[in-house]
Enzyme design. Sequence first.
Site, PDB file in Angstrom:
ATOM      1  N   TYR A 141       0.818  -1.217   0.000  1.00 60.74           N
ATOM      2  CA  TYR A 141       0.000   0.000   0.000  1.00 60.74           C
ATOM      3  C   TYR A 141       0.851   1.265   0.000  1.00 60.74           C
ATOM      4  CZ  TYR A 141      -4.081  -2.916   1.107  1.00 60.74           C
ATOM      5  OH  TYR A 141      -5.075  -3.867   1.065  1.00 60.74           O
ATOM      6  N   LYS A 192       3.210 -15.479   1.673  1.00 62.37           N
ATOM      7  CA  LYS A 192       3.111 -16.180   0.388  1.00 62.37           C
ATOM      8  C   LYS A 192       4.549 -16.451  -0.038  1.00 62.37           C
ATOM      9  CE  LYS A 192       0.526 -17.658  -3.067  1.00 62.37           C
ATOM     10  NZ  LYS A 192      -0.297 -18.868  -2.941  1.00 62.37           N
ATOM     11  N   ASP A 224      -3.363 -18.190   1.062  1.00 59.00           N
ATOM     12  CA  ASP A 224      -4.534 -18.835   0.462  1.00 59.00           C
ATOM     13  C   ASP A 224      -5.078 -19.907   1.403  1.00 59.00           C
ATOM     14  OD1 ASP A 224      -2.024 -19.889  -0.088  1.00 59.00           O
ATOM     15  OD2 ASP A 224      -2.607 -20.820  -1.981  1.00 59.00           O
ATOM     16  N   ASP A 248      -5.383  -6.762   5.812  1.00 58.04           N
ATOM     17  CA  ASP A 248      -6.572  -5.986   5.460  1.00 58.04           C
ATOM     18  C   ASP A 248      -7.703  -6.948   5.074  1.00 58.04           C
ATOM     19  OD1 ASP A 248      -8.233  -3.935   4.731  1.00 58.04           O
ATOM     20  OD2 ASP A 248      -7.131  -3.372   2.929  1.00 58.04           O
ATOM     21  N   ASP A 252     -10.982  -8.485   7.710  1.00 57.24           N
ATOM     22  CA  ASP A 252     -12.399  -8.266   7.382  1.00 57.24           C
ATOM     23  C   ASP A 252     -13.138  -9.598   7.295  1.00 57.24           C
ATOM     24  OD1 ASP A 252     -12.252  -5.571   7.395  1.00 57.24           O
ATOM     25  OD2 ASP A 252     -12.954  -5.279   5.332  1.00 57.24           O
TER      26      ASP A 252
END
Length: 360
Positions: A141, A192, A224, A248, A252
């Site tokens: 980000y 990852k 994943d 993030d 959620d």
Amino acid sequence: MTKKICILPGDGIGPEIITEAVKLLDKLRSDFGLDAVLEHANVGGTAYDQTGKPLPEATLALAQSADAVLLGAVGGPKWDALEPAFRAEKALLGLRAELKLFSNLRPAVLYPQLADASTLKPEVVAGLDIMIVRELTGGIYFGEPRGVRELDSGEKQAYNTLVYSESEIERIARSAFEIAMKRNKQLCSVDKANVLESTRLWRDVVTRVASDYPDVTLEHMYVDNAAMQLVRAPKQFDVIVTTNMFGDILSDCAAMLTGSIGMLPSASLDKNGKGMYEPIHGSAPDIAGKGLANPLATILSVAMMMRYTLNELALAEMIEHAVAQVLDQGLRTPDIMSDGKTEIGTAEMGDAVIKAMKKI
Ligand code: NAD
């Protein structure tokens, strides 16, 4: 020493839910020995209306001088058309950056009394208690270079950079290990590493830091798989630590496992444990001013403040216990209402929690 708590009600339902949290803080000060002063300031759209800025200098100065910040919520349709620099949400980003809050704590707790609120089967989620620690100021980000360029062919190409330095990974890893030490001592680091060099370094550094926390069991998981496990068997997790973008998304997802946005607190901490505490929900303009908002996420944010910044663990447990008591009594704001329970408003819920407060 007397602690200073900066209170930022913000917009929409912010002032209503913060009123209940302040009532609770006053109770902690008067009856349970909390040595703290509260100082209020404006933030978000309300601050913009008064000063032309969503994060006025005086508000930032107060937040910087405080030991902890309690924020309601910011934003709303009234300010949506403003230039990005003046949007209410800019205040949140400004506070996070100026206070150097790099560690975002997002608990996903499902009180057994509310197991029906989840879209998952009650036996999969009842009693769920996960803490997701998300790196908040680095990663893709914020990474440079970023932008959109035109290729020789005339086609546009957009790019972002996923970059992490060892020191950035080490400080979030330490933050997560410290939190795991205060919980069930199980840490799952999500990356990852099979594809991304940045998260291969992440895995190496987290593994290295682990040697300083021999009591914590560390596991690594690809993102994943973590997403799959969160909906398959979420109770296997205690603390999860991960990058800004993975955190993030996963936080959620975990929040929605609980089915009730009005119940979830959060914290963002700096390297010394100073923190900004806020409910994860927004300013809920659709119900603002109606006395319908659930104040429990904000009240539970106060509990997190007691635990992670003020080191008042007994007070944190008392608050959480009082919330459970109130749910046991069948009291519900409209967002968590179900058959056979008693519907109450924002202020009554705040009062009920205060009434249920007792030494445990
Ligand atoms: P929201 O979280 O404000 O509301 C989503 C839904 O949940 C609404 O139906 C709302 O009524 C309900 N809800 C939220 N909190 C509740 C509570 N405590 N009790 C009962 N019901 C509750 O999200 P949104 O509608 O997407 O955003 C509204 C505004 O809030 C926007 O301006 C957005 O930018 C802003 N926002 C702010 C923050 C923040 O301050 N941290 C976070 C998210 C959104």
